[in-house]
Design a protein around this motif. Sequence first.
Motif, PDB file in Angstrom:
ATOM      1  N   LEU A   1       0.827  -1.207   0.000  1.00 32.47           N
ATOM      2  CA  LEU A   1       0.000   0.000   0.000  1.00 32.47           C
ATOM      3  C   LEU A   1       0.863   1.260   0.000  1.00 32.47           C
ATOM      4  CD1 LEU A   1      -2.734  -0.966   2.637  1.00 32.47           C
ATOM      5  CD2 LEU A   1      -2.757  -1.326   0.171  1.00 32.47           C
ATOM      6  N   GLU A   2       1.960   1.227   0.765  1.00 33.89           N
ATOM      7  CA  GLU A   2       2.896   2.352   0.840  1.00 33.89           C
ATOM      8  C   GLU A   2       4.310   1.811   0.776  1.00 33.89           C
ATOM      9  OE1 GLU A   2       2.267   4.522   4.412  1.00 33.89           O
ATOM     10  OE2 GLU A   2       0.292   5.285   3.845  1.00 33.89           O
ATOM     11  N   ASP A   3       5.215   2.570   0.174  1.00 28.29           N
ATOM     12  CA  ASP A   3       6.625   2.167   0.127  1.00 28.29           C
ATOM     13  C   ASP A   3       7.093   1.783   1.523  1.00 28.29           C
ATOM     14  OD1 ASP A   3       6.304   2.998  -2.425  1.00 28.29           O
ATOM     15  OD2 ASP A   3       7.728   4.654  -2.352  1.00 28.29           O
ATOM     16  N   GLY A   4       7.871   0.697   1.611  1.00 32.68           N
ATOM     17  CA  GLY A   4       8.277   0.251   2.937  1.00 32.68           C
ATOM     18  C   GLY A   4       9.635  -0.416   2.979  1.00 32.68           C
ATOM     19  N   LEU A   5      10.254  -0.330   4.158  1.00 30.37           N
ATOM     20  CA  LEU A   5      11.509  -1.014   4.445  1.00 30.37           C
ATOM     21  C   LEU A   5      11.166  -2.248   5.268  1.00 30.37           C
ATOM     22  CD1 LEU A   5      14.627  -0.603   4.121  1.00 30.37           C
ATOM     23  CD2 LEU A   5      14.594   0.358   6.431  1.00 30.37           C
ATOM     24  N   VAL A   6      11.690  -3.411   4.867  1.00 24.36           N
ATOM     25  CA  VAL A   6      11.336  -4.685   5.498  1.00 24.36           C
ATOM     26  C   VAL A   6      12.597  -5.483   5.796  1.00 24.36           C
ATOM     27  CG1 VAL A   6      10.059  -6.843   5.216  1.00 24.36           C
ATOM     28  CG2 VAL A   6       9.124  -4.730   4.267  1.00 24.36           C
ATOM     29  N   TYR A   7      12.687  -6.018   7.016  1.00 27.17           N
ATOM     30  CA  TYR A   7      13.779  -6.918   7.387  1.00 27.17           C
ATOM     31  C   TYR A   7      13.397  -8.354   7.053  1.00 27.17           C
ATOM     32  CZ  TYR A   7      15.390  -2.937  10.197  1.00 27.17           C
ATOM     33  OH  TYR A   7      15.815  -1.702  10.619  1.00 27.17           O
ATOM     34  N   HIS A   8      14.380  -9.137   6.564  1.00 24.59           N
ATOM     35  CA  HIS A   8      14.141 -10.531   6.204  1.00 24.59           C
ATOM     36  C   HIS A   8      14.873 -11.429   7.211  1.00 24.59           C
ATOM     37  CE1 HIS A   8      13.373  -9.612   1.645  1.00 24.59           C
ATOM     38  NE2 HIS A   8      12.893  -8.673   2.438  1.00 24.59           N
ATOM     39  N   LEU A   9      14.133 -12.419   7.739  1.00 28.45           N
ATOM     40  CA  LEU A   9      14.716 -13.376   8.680  1.00 28.45           C
ATOM     41  C   LEU A   9      14.550 -14.770   8.093  1.00 28.45           C
ATOM     42  CD1 LEU A   9      15.962 -13.931  11.488  1.00 28.45           C
ATOM     43  CD2 LEU A   9      13.637 -14.028  12.395  1.00 28.45           C
ATOM     44  N   GLY A  10      15.681 -15.444   7.790  1.00 25.86           N
ATOM     45  CA  GLY A  10      15.635 -16.757   7.150  1.00 25.86           C
ATOM     46  C   GLY A  10      15.121 -17.850   8.074  1.00 25.86           C
ATOM     47  N   LEU A  11      14.682 -18.951   7.471  1.00 30.93           N
ATOM     48  CA  LEU A  11      14.088 -20.050   8.225  1.00 30.93           C
ATOM     49  C   LEU A  11      15.035 -20.668   9.249  1.00 30.93           C
ATOM     50  CD1 LEU A  11      11.713 -21.927   8.726  1.00 30.93           C
ATOM     51  CD2 LEU A  11      12.473 -23.322   6.788  1.00 30.93           C
ATOM     52  N   PRO A  12      16.298 -20.939   8.928  1.00 28.28           N
ATOM     53  CA  PRO A  12      17.173 -21.555   9.943  1.00 28.28           C
ATOM     54  C   PRO A  12      17.323 -20.696  11.205  1.00 28.28           C
ATOM     55  CG  PRO A  12      18.141 -21.762   7.755  1.00 28.28           C
ATOM     56  CD  PRO A  12      16.980 -20.837   7.616  1.00 28.28           C
ATOM     57  N   LEU A  13      17.520 -19.395  11.015  1.00 24.86           N
ATOM     58  CA  LEU A  13      17.674 -18.524  12.176  1.00 24.86           C
ATOM     59  C   LEU A  13      16.347 -18.371  12.921  1.00 24.86           C
ATOM     60  CD1 LEU A  13      19.328 -16.675  13.949  1.00 24.86           C
ATOM     61  CD2 LEU A  13      18.957 -14.825  12.296  1.00 24.86           C
ATOM     62  N   PHE A  14      15.248 -18.318  12.176  1.00 25.12           N
ATOM     63  CA  PHE A  14      13.926 -18.226  12.807  1.00 25.12           C
ATOM     64  C   PHE A  14      13.685 -19.438  13.720  1.00 25.12           C
ATOM     65  CE2 PHE A  14       9.243 -19.008  12.565  1.00 25.12           C
ATOM     66  CZ  PHE A  14       8.816 -17.863  13.208  1.00 25.12           C
ATOM     67  N   ASP A  15      14.012 -20.619  13.212  1.00 22.02           N
ATOM     68  CA  ASP A  15      13.845 -21.830  14.026  1.00 22.02           C
ATOM     69  C   ASP A  15      14.758 -21.810  15.242  1.00 22.02           C
ATOM     70  OD1 ASP A  15      11.888 -22.878  12.429  1.00 22.02           O
ATOM     71  OD2 ASP A  15      13.256 -24.104  11.218  1.00 22.02           O
ATOM     72  N   LYS A  16      15.958 -21.269  15.071  1.00 23.73           N
ATOM     73  CA  LYS A  16      16.891 -21.198  16.202  1.00 23.73           C
ATOM     74  C   LYS A  16      16.357 -20.275  17.293  1.00 23.73           C
ATOM     75  CE  LYS A  16      21.719 -20.239  17.398  1.00 23.73           C
ATOM     76  NZ  LYS A  16      23.068 -19.871  16.880  1.00 23.73           N
ATOM     77  N   LEU A  17      15.768 -19.143  16.894  1.00 22.50           N
ATOM     78  CA  LEU A  17      15.197 -18.213  17.871  1.00 22.50           C
ATOM     79  C   LEU A  17      14.018 -18.855  18.602  1.00 22.50           C
ATOM     80  CD1 LEU A  17      15.237 -14.848  15.844  1.00 22.50           C
ATOM     81  CD2 LEU A  17      16.930 -15.699  17.465  1.00 22.50           C
ATOM     82  N   ARG A  18      13.204 -19.607  17.885  1.00 22.55           N
ATOM     83  CA  ARG A  18      12.059 -20.274  18.519  1.00 22.55           C
ATOM     84  C   ARG A  18      12.525 -21.334  19.511  1.00 22.55           C
ATOM     85  NH1 ARG A  18       7.301 -21.540  14.212  1.00 22.55           N
ATOM     86  NH2 ARG A  18       6.285 -22.072  16.184  1.00 22.55           N
ATOM     87  N   GLN A  19      13.577 -22.044  19.142  1.00 23.67           N
ATOM     88  CA  GLN A  19      14.093 -23.082  20.044  1.00 23.67           C
ATOM     89  C   GLN A  19      14.805 -22.487  21.249  1.00 23.67           C
ATOM     90  OE1 GLN A  19      16.547 -25.549  17.534  1.00 23.67           O
ATOM     91  NE2 GLN A  19      14.833 -26.090  16.180  1.00 23.67           N
ATOM     92  N   GLY A  20      15.393 -21.303  21.062  1.00 22.03           N
ATOM     93  CA  GLY A  20      16.175 -20.702  22.131  1.00 22.03           C
ATOM     94  C   GLY A  20      15.401 -19.805  23.073  1.00 22.03           C
ATOM     95  N   CYS A  21      14.149 -19.493  22.721  1.00 20.58           N
ATOM     96  CA  CYS A  21      13.350 -18.594  23.565  1.00 20.58           C
ATOM     97  C   CYS A  21      11.890 -19.041  23.516  1.00 20.58           C
ATOM     98  CB  CYS A  21      13.473 -17.148  23.073  1.00 20.58           C
ATOM     99  SG  CYS A  21      12.490 -15.966  24.036  1.00 20.58           S
ATOM    100  N   ARG A  22      11.406 -19.537  24.648  1.00 19.56           N
ATOM    101  CA  ARG A  22      10.050 -20.080  24.707  1.00 19.56           C
ATOM    102  C   ARG A  22       8.992 -19.010  24.421  1.00 19.56           C
ATOM    103  NH1 ARG A  22       7.590 -23.512  29.840  1.00 19.56           N
ATOM    104  NH2 ARG A  22       5.570 -24.025  28.875  1.00 19.56           N
ATOM    105  N   ALA A  23       9.204 -17.799  24.950  1.00 18.90           N
ATOM    106  CA  ALA A  23       8.235 -16.726  24.737  1.00 18.90           C
ATOM    107  C   ALA A  23       8.153 -16.360  23.256  1.00 18.90           C
ATOM    108  CB  ALA A  23       8.621 -15.500  25.563  1.00 18.90           C
ATOM    109  N   PHE A  24       9.288 -16.377  22.563  1.00 16.52           N
ATOM    110  CA  PHE A  24       9.327 -16.091  21.130  1.00 16.52           C
ATOM    111  C   PHE A  24       8.518 -17.136  20.367  1.00 16.52           C
ATOM    112  CE2 PHE A  24      11.122 -16.138  16.874  1.00 16.52           C
ATOM    113  CZ  PHE A  24      11.377 -14.800  16.598  1.00 16.52           C
ATOM    114  N   ASP A  25       8.713 -18.398  20.701  1.00 11.63           N
ATOM    115  CA  ASP A  25       7.995 -19.483  20.050  1.00 11.63           C
ATOM    116  C   ASP A  25       6.496 -19.396  20.322  1.00 11.63           C
ATOM    117  OD1 ASP A  25       7.922 -22.170  18.695  1.00 11.63           O
ATOM    118  OD2 ASP A  25       7.179 -22.762  20.667  1.00 11.63           O
ATOM    119  N   ARG A  26       6.141 -19.126  21.582  1.00  9.71           N
ATOM    120  CA  ARG A  26       4.733 -19.055  21.966  1.00  9.71           C
ATOM    121  C   ARG A  26       4.021 -17.922  21.235  1.00  9.71           C
ATOM    122  NH1 ARG A  26       5.506 -19.375  27.094  1.00  9.71           N
ATOM    123  NH2 ARG A  26       5.510 -17.145  27.506  1.00  9.71           N
ATOM    124  N   PHE A  27       4.716 -16.822  21.030  1.00  8.15           N
ATOM    125  CA  PHE A  27       4.124 -15.667  20.343  1.00  8.15           C
ATOM    126  C   PHE A  27       3.652 -16.054  18.950  1.00  8.15           C
ATOM    127  CE2 PHE A  27       4.272 -12.106  17.466  1.00  8.15           C
ATOM    128  CZ  PHE A  27       3.766 -11.046  18.188  1.00  8.15           C
TER     129      PHE A  27
END
Length: 615
Positions: A100-126
């Motif tokens: 809808l409007e020009d935007g800046l977006v950060y990209h987080l790859g699947l391996p790192l995303f899975d690592k964050l979920r495994q390393g932080c329960r609150a992150f995974d639950r969210f």
Amino acid sequence: MDESELLPIRNFLAEIAPFNELPPNLLDECCRNLGIGYYSNTMKAVPLSSENPELYIVRSGAFEVRNAQGELLDRLGAGDYFGFPSLMSGETISNQVLILEDGLVYHLGLPLFDKLRQGCRAFDRFFNKAYAKRLRHQEDYRHNALLTANRINSLMATAPVSVDHKTSVNEAAKLMRKHRVSSVLIMDNHKLVGILTDRDLRNRVLAEGHGGDIAVHQAMTATPETIEANALVFEAMLQMSQHNIHHLPVLDNGHPVGMVTSTDIIRSQSSQPILLIGEIERQHDVPSLIHVSKQIPLLLQNLISADARAEEIGRILTSVTDALTRRLIQLHQALLGEPPMAFCWLAFGSQGRQDQMACSDQDNGLLLAQAPDTEASAYFEALTHAVCRGLNECGYVFCPGDIMAQNPAWRMSLSQWQQTFSDWVNTPDPKALMHASIFFDMRCVYGPAPLFASLQENVLAHTRDNDIFLAALTGNALSESPPLGFFRQFVLERDGTEEKGIDLKHRGSVLINDIARVYALSAGIHEVNTAKRIRTLIANGILTRKDGLNLADALEFIAHMRLANQGRQYENQEPLSNYLKPQALSSLMRHQLRDAFKVVHDAQAALKLKFMRSF
């Protein structure tokens, strides 16, 4: 990236859920490995890859997620996410993310995303909760079945009554009488082994000549049919019909949590809106109407349990109020005789907007075709007092500010009403502005439509493009603000007790009503319902599509939170209120509620810029 480049990214992520839950080492690793993309709205849509899925974190700009049928699933801004199947509908390839409007977006790859979920329960639950929320959001655009799709647990109002299997029949019968129930659960070492019903007492005790000293296990129905708490009401109806039974113990993971009877289901069916309105229209006296009106709280609870949209719930509840009002008018006209002239019963405030919830009081008035003589005045005084009294007895309490048709000040002819509105518009003092927030949301509940149209057209002619009045009305609308403080934390208020909470009505819903009212009156829009006003403002180009849809979403979300909170209060047998305790919210819900309040804050700023720029 060096440290100077990483710092703004780290500061941004550290303020949004769930990245603010990450331990420092994982947050640092996340920042160092993020990709960065810039998306121009000339691209129309973000290219999503099914082979290399990523989490996209919006830093700036505005986006929409739509499914293959073009249905809106979500709208996204700074701090929101899209990308993985668990954050969309489960069909990433078929969904589109429109720019809808020009935007800046950060990209987080699947391996790192899975690592964050495994390393932080609150992150995974969210993100697990985000998936559930997205599915619910998608369902909001579809029709809800309001009865048979309800869960069994929505019918259970009290805890189950149970006795040990060695208890005497006499003691069990006394317990049934005490709790006014027709059955008890029979337990043996915390396990359900049977139920004892009125029919069992009649057929297996009295008819067999037994005394009350026999043990309940000798008279009970052993190994009874049961149903799980999350089963549908329809399934319970089917099970009772197939087995010719009237009582079903309700289990949660094998443990008894309640009892549902055929009477419960019949009562819930009678609280369906169409059936309830039909029952209202069939009553022939006020006491019968009062009795029928006692089903309204159950109707509200059923609608909340069915997860109906707040806008739908408001319309349904208001339809019931309208039906009660009309029937009271008809019943008292039958007693008083034909009215001396044409009249309209006007609904103001929440009934006028069709967004009633629990705890609604009366806001009404009477519009007469012409100035009444002494005889006509006596007729309408008797009629309005009787109708207002009847509404009060049906649960719609008298207005604390006396804004009711029984007050002669709000029982006027067409010309008198027109002059009153004209005075408010031309002399917008504080009292006039206070009245504007109530009376300008008006609707005809009973009476000839042309008479009401004459009043409404006259009012809109006075407000349309009236800069002085609109500026004053805007100033009044900005006298309160959403409950956000520094760093978007909630500002809490006391609800008359020692408890602190968020006033979802006066610091949320009312503010959006005020915003929509100013825009609607400025453009001469006839719609009174806030959601319809917003849609009309978008269609007429008065609000941008993005701003209007954001405001509509905030209205629905805050109203849904109010209803869910009142539903919990009702279940816990607490006084119903509009105050929400933040500690009862999950991290995800806090995040979304702050976003909704931020939308209201931004809409207020835009309103001020448009209507108060020259003042």
